[in-house]
Design an enzyme around this catalytic site. Structure first.
Site, PDB file in Angstrom:
ATOM      1  N   SER A 118       0.821  -1.210   0.000  1.00 23.47           N
ATOM      2  CA  SER A 118       0.000   0.000   0.000  1.00 23.47           C
ATOM      3  C   SER A 118       0.857   1.263   0.000  1.00 23.47           C
ATOM      4  CB  SER A 118      -0.913   0.020   1.225  1.00 23.47           C
ATOM      5  OG  SER A 118      -1.574  -1.207   1.369  1.00 23.47           O
TER       6      SER A 118
HETATM    7  N1  SAH Z   1      -0.853  -4.893   4.015  1.00 21.69           N
HETATM    8  C1  SAH Z   1      -0.062  -5.204   2.837  1.00 21.69           C
HETATM    9  C2  SAH Z   1      -0.752  -4.864   1.524  1.00 21.69           C
HETATM   10  C3  SAH Z   1      -1.782  -5.836   1.258  1.00 21.69           C
HETATM   11  S1  SAH Z   1      -2.368  -6.038  -0.389  1.00 21.69           S
HETATM   12  C4  SAH Z   1       1.300  -4.571   2.900  1.00 21.69           C
HETATM   13  O1  SAH Z   1       1.597  -3.853   3.874  1.00 21.69           O
HETATM   14  O2  SAH Z   1       2.103  -4.820   1.992  1.00 21.69           O
HETATM   15  C5  SAH Z   1      -3.737  -7.053   0.064  1.00 21.69           C
HETATM   16  C6  SAH Z   1      -3.385  -8.458   0.452  1.00 21.69           C
HETATM   17  O3  SAH Z   1      -4.597  -9.085   0.868  1.00 21.69           O
HETATM   18  C7  SAH Z   1      -2.838  -9.300  -0.697  1.00 21.69           C
HETATM   19  O4  SAH Z   1      -1.585  -9.796  -0.372  1.00 21.69           O
HETATM   20  C8  SAH Z   1      -3.875 -10.416  -0.838  1.00 21.69           C
HETATM   21  O5  SAH Z   1      -3.290 -11.684  -1.143  1.00 21.69           O
HETATM   22  C9  SAH Z   1      -4.514 -10.437   0.529  1.00 21.69           C
HETATM   23  N2  SAH Z   1      -5.854 -11.025   0.597  1.00 21.69           N
HETATM   24  C10 SAH Z   1      -6.893 -10.897  -0.247  1.00 21.69           C
HETATM   25  N3  SAH Z   1      -7.956 -11.601   0.181  1.00 21.69           N
HETATM   26  C11 SAH Z   1      -7.577 -12.207   1.337  1.00 21.69           C
HETATM   27  C12 SAH Z   1      -8.219 -13.086   2.269  1.00 21.69           C
HETATM   28  N4  SAH Z   1      -9.484 -13.505   2.102  1.00 21.69           N
HETATM   29  N5  SAH Z   1      -7.520 -13.493   3.343  1.00 21.69           N
HETATM   30  C13 SAH Z   1      -6.236 -13.104   3.542  1.00 21.69           C
HETATM   31  N6  SAH Z   1      -5.579 -12.286   2.694  1.00 21.69           N
HETATM   32  C14 SAH Z   1      -6.229 -11.849   1.613  1.00 21.69           C
END
Ligand code: SAH
Length: 218
Positions: free
Chosen positions: A66
């Site tokens: 992000s």
């Molecule tokens: N917080 C992260 C950015 C996350 S991007 C950082 O600091 O880099 C969003 C993430 O959510 C992705 O890696 C994706 O794989 C995950 N995601 C999507 N759906 C999900 C679910 N149902 N359970 C767990 N993770 C999930």
């Protein structure tokens, strides 16, 4: 390190913190945590040199790390204290979890992609962070065995706050998450659980990758 390189790094750090402040991240503890955790450790390959820009960047598995100011604003809205047990859904690169680890007692973070969880764990180890438990799991069901949580943060967008996460929030607890259709502008909201129900605040428009059901390809 030669003096020129050291000066360039110091300048880049100042710029990074200046951008955060100018976009509304004012909480001292959050700024200190973001000064301490080097975003450069979480971005590898092609985009590494852009790690200090206030922009989201691609990571493995088609996901994104992000935008730093959004990480800061979400962390600020979560109002974490050093006694808190925090759940993050969406480990991604691990950057947000690492910042939370500075502020909280313990952080549970889940991602549906095994590879992202494994890589994030390696970075946590390298940085000497020992209070994050990273799990490969569909986080939309929460982590029932560790519930309730003082704070919950979701870093992928669902149409509505997932019921299990609302249920796993402590009374008095706070959850911050983006809601809305994945291909449209979403709203960042803050949910506070009270004795009698939930209070919702809309914070700002954001854009996140979607919260997806089930485990991803490893
Ligand atoms: N917080 C992260 C950015 C996350 S991007 C950082 O600091 O880099 C969003 C993430 O959510 C992705 O890696 C994706 O794989 C995950 N995601 C999507 N759906 C999900 C679910 N149902 N359970 C767990 N993770 C999930």
């Amino acid at each position: 390190m030669n003096p020129e390189k050291a000066a360039a790094i110091a300048e880049r750090k100042m710029q990074f913190l200046f951008q955060l402040r100018s976009r509304g991240v004012r909480d001292k503890a959050v700024l200190e945590a973001m000064e301490k955790i080097d975003r450069g450790a979480f971005v590898t390959g092609l985009f590494a040199e852009r790690a200090y820009e206030d922009t989201p960047l691609p990571i493995a598995c088609g996901q994104t790390i992000s935008q730093p100011s959004v990480v800061g604003l979400m962390t600020q809205a979560l109002n974490v204290t050093s006694r808190d047990k925090v759940l993050e859904v969406g480990t991604g690169s691990g950057y947000q979890a690492a910042i939370l680890s500075v502020l909280a007692r313990r952080v549970y973070t889940t991602d549906r992609h095994l590879r992202l969880v494994q890589e994030a764990r390696e970075v946590f180890d390298t940085l000497g962070i020992t209070n994050i438990i990273a799990m490969t799991k569909d986080g939309s069901h929460g982590v029932a065995e560790q519930a309730p949580f003082d704070r919950i943060i979701v870093t992928a967008a669902a149409e509505d706050p997932p019921g299990p996460l609302l249920a796993q929030l402590k009374i008095g607890g706070i959850m911050v998450l983006p809601v809305g259709q994945s291909d449209a502008v979403q709203s960042l909201i803050r949910v506070q659980r009270t004795e009698t129900g939930y209070e919702y605040d809309e914070l700002r428009p954001v854009r996140f990758v979607p919260l997806v059901e089930g485990l991803g390809d490893p």
